[in-house]
Scaffold this motif. Structure first.
Motif, PDB file in Angstrom:
ATOM      1  N   TYR A  42       0.883  30.307  19.089  1.00 20.75           N
ATOM      2  CA  TYR A  42       1.743  29.678  17.857  1.00 20.75           C
ATOM      3  C   TYR A  42       1.285  28.371  17.586  1.00 20.75           C
ATOM      4  N   LEU A  43       1.067  27.654  18.571  1.00 22.09           N
ATOM      5  CA  LEU A  43       0.450  26.139  18.326  1.00 22.09           C
ATOM      6  C   LEU A  43      -0.875  26.028  17.747  1.00 22.09           C
ATOM      7  N   VAL A  44      -1.749  26.864  18.272  1.00 22.10           N
ATOM      8  CA  VAL A  44      -3.053  27.186  17.580  1.00 22.10           C
ATOM      9  C   VAL A  44      -2.944  27.502  16.074  1.00 22.10           C
ATOM     10  N   MET A  45      -2.012  28.492  16.062  1.00 22.31           N
ATOM     11  CA  MET A  45      -1.812  28.967  14.250  1.00 22.31           C
ATOM     12  C   MET A  45      -1.235  27.523  13.345  1.00 22.31           C
ATOM     13  N   LEU A  46      -0.268  26.933  14.138  1.00 20.50           N
ATOM     14  CA  LEU A  46       0.258  25.740  13.479  1.00 20.50           C
ATOM     15  C   LEU A  46      -0.879  24.709  13.298  1.00 20.50           C
ATOM     16  N   HIS A  47      -1.652  24.522  14.229  1.00 21.89           N
ATOM     17  CA  HIS A  47      -2.791  23.486  14.079  1.00 21.89           C
ATOM     18  C   HIS A  47      -3.759  23.739  13.104  1.00 21.89           C
ATOM     19  N   GLU A  48      -4.148  25.112  12.909  1.00 21.08           N
ATOM     20  CA  GLU A  48      -5.063  25.704  12.140  1.00 21.08           C
ATOM     21  C   GLU A  48      -4.632  25.771  10.565  1.00 21.08           C
ATOM     22  N   THR A  49      -3.282  25.934  10.602  1.00 22.27           N
ATOM     23  CA  THR A  49      -2.902  26.166   9.125  1.00 22.27           C
ATOM     24  C   THR A  49      -2.000  25.044   8.462  1.00 22.27           C
ATOM     25  N   LEU A  50      -1.303  24.192   9.481  1.00 23.60           N
ATOM     26  CA  LEU A  50      -0.917  22.870   8.627  1.00 23.60           C
ATOM     27  C   LEU A  50      -1.476  21.686   9.151  1.00 23.60           C
ATOM     28  N   GLY A  51      -2.056  21.617  10.256  1.00 28.06           N
ATOM     29  CA  GLY A  51      -2.661  20.529  10.775  1.00 28.06           C
ATOM     30  C   GLY A  51      -1.821  19.366  11.576  1.00 28.06           C
ATOM     31  N   ASN A  52      -2.478  18.473  11.696  1.00 29.25           N
ATOM     32  CA  ASN A  52      -1.650  17.423  12.680  1.00 29.25           C
ATOM     33  C   ASN A  52      -0.230  17.002  12.547  1.00 29.25           C
ATOM     34  N   ALA A  53      -0.154  16.566  11.267  1.00 31.32           N
ATOM     35  CA  ALA A  53       1.137  16.260  10.751  1.00 31.32           C
ATOM     36  C   ALA A  53       2.403  16.983  11.344  1.00 31.32           C
ATOM     37  N   TRP A  54       2.308  18.317  11.466  1.00 36.64           N
ATOM     38  CA  TRP A  54       3.517  19.334  11.722  1.00 36.64           C
ATOM     39  C   TRP A  54       3.455  19.434  13.076  1.00 36.64           C
ATOM     40  N   MET A  55       2.621  18.668  13.984  1.00 36.85           N
ATOM     41  CA  MET A  55       2.405  19.274  15.470  1.00 36.85           C
ATOM     42  C   MET A  55       3.601  18.346  16.087  1.00 36.85           C
ATOM     43  N   THR A  56       4.542  18.222  15.844  1.00 40.58           N
ATOM     44  CA  THR A  56       5.663  17.360  16.554  1.00 40.58           C
ATOM     45  C   THR A  56       6.805  18.192  16.319  1.00 40.58           C
ATOM     46  N   PRO A  57       8.054  17.745  17.328  1.00 39.31           N
ATOM     47  CA  PRO A  57       9.048  18.422  17.385  1.00 39.31           C
ATOM     48  C   PRO A  57      10.069  18.360  16.048  1.00 39.31           C
ATOM     49  N   GLU A  58       9.484  17.188  15.391  1.00 38.50           N
ATOM     50  CA  GLU A  58      10.176  16.890  13.922  1.00 38.50           C
ATOM     51  C   GLU A  58       9.904  18.273  12.773  1.00 38.50           C
ATOM     52  N   TRP A  59       8.863  18.719  13.035  1.00 38.93           N
ATOM     53  CA  TRP A  59       8.394  19.762  12.165  1.00 38.93           C
ATOM     54  C   TRP A  59       8.190  20.948  12.623  1.00 38.93           C
ATOM     55  N   PHE A  60       8.148  21.229  13.768  1.00 41.25           N
ATOM     56  CA  PHE A  60       7.903  22.476  14.356  1.00 41.25           C
ATOM     57  C   PHE A  60       8.749  22.795  15.676  1.00 41.25           C
ATOM     58  N   ARG A  61       9.705  23.791  15.660  1.00 40.79           N
ATOM     59  CA  ARG A  61      10.516  24.140  16.981  1.00 40.79           C
ATOM     60  C   ARG A  61      10.341  25.616  17.247  1.00 40.79           C
ATOM     61  N   PHE A  62      10.686  25.814  18.655  1.00 45.48           N
ATOM     62  CA  PHE A  62      10.731  27.054  19.129  1.00 45.48           C
ATOM     63  C   PHE A  62      12.282  27.560  19.445  1.00 45.48           C
ATOM     64  N   GLY A  63      12.731  28.749  19.052  1.00 44.59           N
ATOM     65  CA  GLY A  63      14.190  28.924  19.223  1.00 44.59           C
ATOM     66  C   GLY A  63      13.970  29.939  20.420  1.00 44.59           C
ATOM     67  N   ALA A  64      14.359  29.518  21.520  1.00 42.33           N
ATOM     68  CA  ALA A  64      14.044  30.116  22.774  1.00 42.33           C
ATOM     69  C   ALA A  64      14.974  30.125  23.904  1.00 42.33           C
ATOM     70  N   SER A  65      15.261  31.132  24.776  1.00 43.05           N
ATOM     71  CA  SER A  65      16.080  30.632  25.748  1.00 43.05           C
ATOM     72  C   SER A  65      15.347  30.830  27.090  1.00 43.05           C
ATOM     73  N   SER A  66      14.322  31.593  27.225  1.00 45.03           N
ATOM     74  CA  SER A  66      13.423  31.725  28.316  1.00 45.03           C
ATOM     75  C   SER A  66      12.416  31.221  28.487  1.00 45.03           C
ATOM     76  N   LEU A  67      11.600  30.736  27.407  1.00 47.82           N
ATOM     77  CA  LEU A  67      10.237  30.053  27.305  1.00 47.82           C
ATOM     78  C   LEU A  67      10.120  29.140  28.234  1.00 47.82           C
ATOM     79  N   ALA A  68      10.996  28.179  28.346  1.00 48.47           N
ATOM     80  CA  ALA A  68      10.875  26.767  28.832  1.00 48.47           C
ATOM     81  C   ALA A  68      10.646  27.060  30.447  1.00 48.47           C
TER      82      ALA A  68
END
Lengths: 490, 308
Positions: free
Chosen positions: B258-284
């Protein structure tokens, strides 16, 4: 509308560490002879040439330069095998040998893909996911036909031709070898094959596979060399069929030489495919299709979508998105699993591409390249697009065979069609639209051998491939591909 | 608030202009993201970034104040055995649990996200949804995850869905609004794209794939379609919108894709918790295991990582 301030930034920040494919398991001999009559032999004249890794400019191996005498030997061996064990073998038995070749290619897939990328410069991702699996698939497919030729040509008797002389290019070395060898063997012929001088290694590895598969000596002979070796094969009186993939110029020379002879031939030549994007296309996926069309294998693809036609109303959007996408293409070490665009195949090809970049600019085209950095050693070209070019520009008319795209816009269907067909070539084409009716109309109207709709550069052994006009003669692949290797009797 | 009082500056866009999406092409692009090989320091960096982007979630009928407090504790102390880890971006709970989370997270820079608007089905009246939202905000939620009325959307009543989002946004006040499209119920990527455009124009700060209660939840295909909608919205308006895939992302490997996809679609500006979140319970916990593996060279038993 997009503005300069709203640009996306892809550089800096998080990046991918190098992820190189290991080359430890690869064995490349320091010197290769000619594979004639089931064994590697020294060339008669004792001459060798270098094959280099285009990403490092380092020598990989010394390769035998076959002379007329060597070609004579190879053709004689092929003839003997044809008259002998191979010609007399039951078709079902022949099929078993071809199946065996495909299985060994699959078993040694990693070795083949690494060597293909070392010798030719293509990204390991492509040789691993496309070239090698497709090569195996071609052998599998034609193995199945070996004992079913009567069903391929109902009511006719398909007889083999004899010795097939085959000359293949450097852009898909192993894949082209299998395109040529598999149908020839399935139809009962024997083979003398010459790989390109810059990429002989996987063909020589294939010779090892053929020996391991236990094919009778002489059924497949692989002779290496440059143009003179190829000419000796084409002109050899003992050759019954010539199959060539390469440039239109050489194709023309071959056709002249074969005129008036009894030899059957197929020619797979150049192309300058139109990739046509209509305003109603799924734009984001069409942009991917443009990238795949022109930047796949560094643009060293005869059916590359090297001319882009975009409908005017979406042209700005498509070009802006294409430029963004180009920034995310990773150019560099072909052995890195993340590399999208590898090395240009040879210094000669790089010179040719560079000369076209100059021509394009001098013709008034606006050139845009991605901002990626390039390795210091090796042969490299950034992904490049030209806008503001026209049908009279040389970068629009001539095959560049590199990662260079010429972009034009159009208003109406007819305009796109006329421009797309206004080329001496006719190998492939692409159309992008959400309307099924437009797809069918355009594919009927385009004068090209292969037309892809809402996709590009898709290959399958069951599907015939070949060109109109100066893109070639005959078809390879599928049922049609058998026709090139048989004569039909009542 | 009456629906007629919708601000003039916010207008329902012409959804017939929304570009179509070719699902075969999307599959191919996704396969390319998945073939990226992320190793060594770029992997460690990615794993830490993923941790910082997690909305640690518990959304069950059987949730208790005790469970929520445990979750908050986990949010602050992901794995103290490993120093230098970030904390998660937010804790995501039902409105009735917001006050519990608020107390448990007092003094920490962790957001409190609350689902609202008759989550997960959204089958209620606007008034109930607005009350639900206001209650959560009043209890201390800094982020509201609302659901759209899928029934109305599928029926083509875009105006209703649009006005509803505008109204909820107003009810959020200062709280950030994440709009859940529940893509598993929308059927096609064309619909996903259309719903994304609608939500962004209506004032969503984030668009989010799923409630996690419907299968399929987040997929890379759906997320790519939404990221492309965000990119085009940014190009047209200059306004950045956040993205939250939720549900079904439980392994580090998938999260890195998912991060690769974010990185190659929207670029660096979105690579922070301010702009991208994972809704998850067991991922951590899976990410923590991978991080330990990167530093020690061996995988530890799952028993070494707290389950809350």
């Amino acid at each position: 509308m997009a503005t300069a301030e709203n640009k996306l930034a892809f550089d800096g920040g998080w990046g991918y560490d190098p992820a190189p494919e290991s080359t430890d398991h690869i064995e490349i001999k320091s010197r290769y002879g000619l594979f004639i009559n089931g064994e590697f032999v020294k060339p008669e004249m004792g001459k060798y040439f270098d094959t280099v890794n285009p990403a490092t400019e380092e020598r990989l191996s010394r390769i035998a330069d076959a002379s007329q005498a060597d070609v004579d030997k190879a053709v004689a061996a092929a003839r003997a095998a044809y008259r002998g064990p191979w010609g007399r073998m039951k078709p079902a038995e022949r099929g078993k040998y071809i199946y065996r070749i495909s299985r060994i290619i699959q078993e040694r897939a990693r070795e083949f893909s690494v060597i293909e990328s070392l010798d030719g410069g293509k990204p390991i991702r492509e040789s691993r996911d496309i070239d090698v699996p497709l090569a195996a698939a071609h052998f599998f497919y034609y193995a199945g036909w070996a004992d079913k030729l009567d069903y391929a040509f109902p009511g006719r008797r398909a007889k083999s031709l004899g010795v097939a002389g085959q000359i293949i290019p450097w852009n898909f070395p192993l894949l082209m070898a299998s395109w040529k060898i598999a149908p020839a063997l399935a139809c009962g012929n024997t083979v003398v094959l010459k790989p390109a001088e810059t990429t002989p290694l996987t063909a020589l590895k294939l010779a090892e596979v053929i020996a391991d598969a236990g094919l009778p000596p002489g059924v497949v002979n692989i002779v290496t060399g440059a143009g003179a070796t190829g000419a000796a094969i084409v002109e050899h009186p003992g050759v019954d069929k010539v199959a060539f993939t390469g440039s239109t110029n050489v194709g023309r020379m071959i056709q002249k030489k074969l005129a008036g002879t009894n030899k059957k031939y197929t020619l797979e030549l150049g192309g300058k495919a139109a990739n046509i994007i209509f305003a109603d296309a799924a734009i984001d996926q069409a942009v991917e299709g443009i990238v795949n069309g022109i930047f796949f294998n560094q643009g060293h693809v005869c059916c590359a979508g090297s001319r882009l036609f975009v409908q005017e109303s979406v042209a700005d959007e498509v070009i802006a998105k294409l430029k963004d996408r180009m920034e995310t293409l990773i150019v560099g070490d072909p052995m890195d699993k993340n590399t999208d665009i590898g090395a240009i195949n040879s210094s000669m090809q790089l010179e040719k591409i560079r000369s076209y970049l100059k021509i394009g600019k001098s013709e008034g085209g606006e050139m845009h390249q991605s901002s990626c950095s390039l390795p210091k050693k090796g042969y490299w070209c950034r992904p490049t697009i030209f806008t503001g070019v026209s049908q009279s520009s040389r970068v629009v008319q001539e095959e560049i065979f590199g990662p260079v795209l010429a972009i034009q816009t159009f208003r109406r269907y007819d305009e796109a069609l006329v421009k797309a067909n206004n080329t001496p070539y006719g190998l492939s084409g692409g159309i992008w639209t959400d309307k099924g009716s437009k797809i069918f109309k355009m594919t009927q109207d385009l004068r090209a051998g292969v037309v892809w709709a809402n996709t590009f550069n898709k290959f399958d052994p069951t599907s015939p491939f070949g060109g109109y006009k100066e893109s070639g003669v005959g078809r390879e692949g599928g049922l049609h591909g058998l026709d090139a290797y048989v004569k039909l009797g009542a | 608030m009456a629906l007629s009082a919708v601000k003039k500056s916010v207008r329902l866009p012409d959804l017939s202009n929304v570009p179509s999406v070719d699902e075969v092409g999307v599959d191919e692009r996704v396969a390319r993201f998945q073939s990226r090989s992320i190793k060594k320091s770029s992997k460690v960096e990615a794993l830490k970034l993923i941790l910082s982007m997690i909305d640690l979630t518990t959304l069950e009928g059987q949730d208790t104040p005790g469970k929520v407090r445990q979750l908050c504790q986990k949010a602050i102390h992901l794995h103290d055995a490993m120093p230098g880890l970030p904390h998660v971006a937010a804790v995501c709970v039902y409105p009735t649990m917001v006050s519990v989370a608020r107390k448990a997270l007092a003094g920490h820079d962790i957001n409190i996200a609350s689902v609202a608007t008759a989550f997960p089905s959204g089958m209620s009246t606007l008034q109930v949804k607005l009350d639900d939202t206001r209650m959560a905000v009043k209890a201390g939620a800094t982020e509201i995850d609302m659901v759209i009325s899928r029934g109305r959307f599928l029926a083509g009543d875009y105006r209703y869905v649009f006005d509803e989002i505008v109204a909820v946004k107003e009810a959020c006040g200062d709280a950030h609004l994440k709009v859940i499209l529940e893509t598993g119920e929308l059927g096609t990527l064309d619909q996903v794209r259309r719903a994304s455009v609608l939500a962004m124009h209506a004032g969503a700060d984030f668009i989010k794939t799923s409630t996690g209660k419907i299968q399929p939840a987040a997929t890379m295909q759906v997320t790519l379609t939404m990221l492309q909608a965000i990119r085009d919205f940014y190009r047209d308006t200059g306004k950045m919108i956040g993205m939250k895939p939720a549900g079904g992302i439980s392994t580090s490997k998938l999260a890195i894709h998912y991060l690769v996809m974010l990185h190659e679609t929207l670029g660096n500006a979105w690579m922070t918790p301010e702009w991208f979140r994972f809704g998850a319970s067991s991922l951590a916990n899976d990410v923590l295991m991978q991080l330990m593996k990167q530093s020690t060279g061996v995988y530890q038993s799952a028993d070494y990582f707290s389950k809350d």
